[in-house]
Design an enzyme around this catalytic site. Structure first.
Site, short mmCIF file in Angstrom:
data_model
loop_
_atom_site.label_atom_id
_atom_site.label_comp_id
_atom_site.label_asym_id
_atom_site.label_seq_id
_atom_site.Cartn_x
_atom_site.Cartn_y
_atom_site.Cartn_z
N HIS A 46 0.70 -1.03 0.11
CA HIS A 46 -0.05 0.06 -0.01
C HIS A 46 0.98 1.09 -0.05
O HIS A 46 0.52 2.13 -0.51
CB HIS A 46 -0.86 0.18 1.28
CG HIS A 46 -1.82 1.19 1.34
ND1 HIS A 46 -1.62 2.10 2.32
CD2 HIS A 46 -2.94 1.66 0.65
CE1 HIS A 46 -2.16 3.13 2.12
NE2 HIS A 46 -3.14 2.74 1.30
N GLU A 49 2.13 2.10 -3.64
CA GLU A 49 1.20 2.51 -4.08
C GLU A 49 1.14 3.87 -4.16
O GLU A 49 0.76 4.73 -5.10
CB GLU A 49 -0.37 1.62 -3.60
CG GLU A 49 -1.42 2.44 -4.42
CD GLU A 49 -2.64 2.73 -3.63
OE1 GLU A 49 -3.29 3.80 -3.48
OE2 GLU A 49 -3.02 1.67 -2.80
N HIS A 50 1.38 4.57 -2.87
CA HIS A 50 1.03 6.11 -2.52
C HIS A 50 2.35 6.72 -3.15
O HIS A 50 2.14 7.86 -3.65
CB HIS A 50 1.18 6.17 -0.92
CG HIS A 50 -0.20 6.14 -0.39
ND1 HIS A 50 -0.82 7.11 0.30
CD2 HIS A 50 -1.15 5.23 -0.33
CE1 HIS A 50 -1.90 7.08 0.71
NE2 HIS A 50 -2.34 5.65 0.23
N GLU A 126 -4.36 7.99 7.44
CA GLU A 126 -5.20 7.15 6.81
C GLU A 126 -5.34 6.02 8.03
O GLU A 126 -6.81 5.62 7.89
CB GLU A 126 -4.54 6.65 5.48
CG GLU A 126 -5.57 5.65 4.96
CD GLU A 126 -5.32 5.20 3.59
OE1 GLU A 126 -5.90 4.64 2.72
OE2 GLU A 126 -4.05 5.55 3.05
#
Length: 412
Positions: A46, A49-50, A126
């Site tokens: 993840h 991905e960022h 997040e």
């Protein structure tokens, strides 16, 4: 018609030409997610991905955003347990720009130290946001309850502790393993041209071949309980039952069963618990398929004082469905509902790109719409009811968020 070509480095390019539209959707699918992570690197899929949006050798993060805004396009990404996807949807006249920018992100992201620090803080926030959203986090807790220490039980976002340790070298090492030929699928759908297909082929022929592929450990479902004490207005509960892996012969039968359990407004759970008893606002079920397992999930939220009543109502509804099954008429309606859902979901280039990308990545095969309709029509009542009596009579895993640490007696 869906076409697939495989490059010498293992990359697969799957395309669907739809001449009646003026848009093109492009997705870079990478066959890795939290399922593939070690415990100390949980969340790295993840985080990568960022970071792919945070600048390349020739573009800043602002440049990436502005290039898509200038052409009226959309760009985004997401990470799941078994794959990551970077995608864009643009007018067909701007497809070259979209491929240029996406491939630049894929090949040339720089992972600058200042951007690493800033983006870690973004993901920290997040994680806090999800923690403050109990009807989200309760699903992560169910994965933990169902799969324990297996990586399918890891949260996709990772943890503050694991995220804090990531350095550029960790991200590079992970990408060198998984952002490689055998794990990469390029999916494109819309008003395609030969020039675009040539551009995709030439661009992604540069992907490195995959080194030795790690062996994934098969998960074992466990009917465990995970309870988080939290001062919330509602109690949130999830039940998990062992489901079916992706591509299983009976997966359409299970989808029909899920729709009648809690997949629609006419489902047993919705009608019994919300409409008849008025115990909650939100109640539903869904099935998640992985490469070697599956999980059928039931969720509901209600006031803390009604939790035991809710638990009893859920158990009553599930037990009744397991014992009595569906009728022939319900099976007929269920098939038509499933057909409608599939057909309506394929009315955009983005949905077709997504379907083709996942099918190529996870199944390595593509069924036409007519073939899928035939598969649905072949679903038999005996199979659906056998799944109900087999799956729904097992002891479920349970995740619960409420003001104390107890769980309803019915699930102990």
């Amino acid at each position: 018609m869906v076409k697939t070509i495989k490059l010498d480095n293992g990359v697969r390019i799957v395309s669907e030409h739809i001449p009646s539209v003026r848009s093109i959707s492009i997705g870079i699918w990478v066959g890795t997610g939290s399922r593939f992570e070690e415990e100390n690197e949980n969340g790295i899929s993840h985080f990568i991905e960022h970071m792919l949006f945070k600048g390349t050798k020739t573009r800043s993060a602002a440049d990436i955003a502005e290039e898509f805004d200038r052409i009226g396009g959309q760009v985004n990404a997401f990470t799941s347990k078994e794959y990551t996807c970077y995608y864009a949807k643009v007018l067909d006249t701007h497809s070259k720009v979209a491929v240029d920018v996406l491939s630049d992100m894929f090949f040339h992201s720089v992972f600058a130290e200042d951007e690493l620090v800033k983006e870690k803080n973004v993901v920290f926030e997040e994680i806090k946001m999800v923690d403050d959203t109990p009807d989200d986090i309760v699903h992560d807790l169910l994965s933990e309850a169902s799969y324990g220490n297996h990586s399918l039980g890891y949260p996709i976002l990772g943890t503050v502790q694991t995220l804090s340790e990531f350095k550029e070298s960790h991200l590079r090492d992970y990408m060198n393993q998984y952002y490689t030929g055998d794990y990469v699928v390029i999916s494109v759908a819309g008003n395609l041209t030969d020039d675009l297909m040539e551009q995709l082929t030439n661009t992604f022929a540069k992907v490195k071949k995959t080194p030795n592929k790690p062996i994934l450990n098969d998960p074992t479902f466990s009917p465990n309980h995970v309870v988080r004490q939290k001062d919330t207005e509602q109690a949130h509960i999830c039940l998990g039952y062992p489901g079916l892996p992706i591509g299983h012969d009976d997966v359409y039968s299970l989808i029909v069963l899920n729709n009648y359990l809690g997949g629609s407004m006419s489902s047993r759970l919705f009608q019994e618990i919300r409409e008849k008893r008025g115990l909650c606002y939100s109640v539903f079920s869904y099935h998640s398929s992985y490469c070697d397992s599956g999980l059928l999930t039931v969720y509901a939220g209600t006031g803390h004082q009604q939790l035991n009543d809710l638990a009893e109502a859920i158990q009553f509804t599930i037990s009744e469905l397991a014992e009595k099954g569906l009728s022939e008429q319900e099976l007929k309606y269920g098939k038509e509902q499933l057909k409608g859902n599939i057909m309506l979901s394929l009315e955009s280039t983005n949905s077709r790109m997504s379907r083709n990308g996942k099918n190529e990545l996870l199944l390595k095969q593509h069924r036409s719409l007519d073939e899928m309709i035939k598969e649905i029509d072949r679903v038999e009542l005996n199979t659906v009811n056998q799944l109900a009596s087999t799956i729904l009579t097992k002891k479920p895993s349970v995740s619960l968020i409420q003001q104390n640490e107890s769980i309803p007696n019915i699930f102990q």
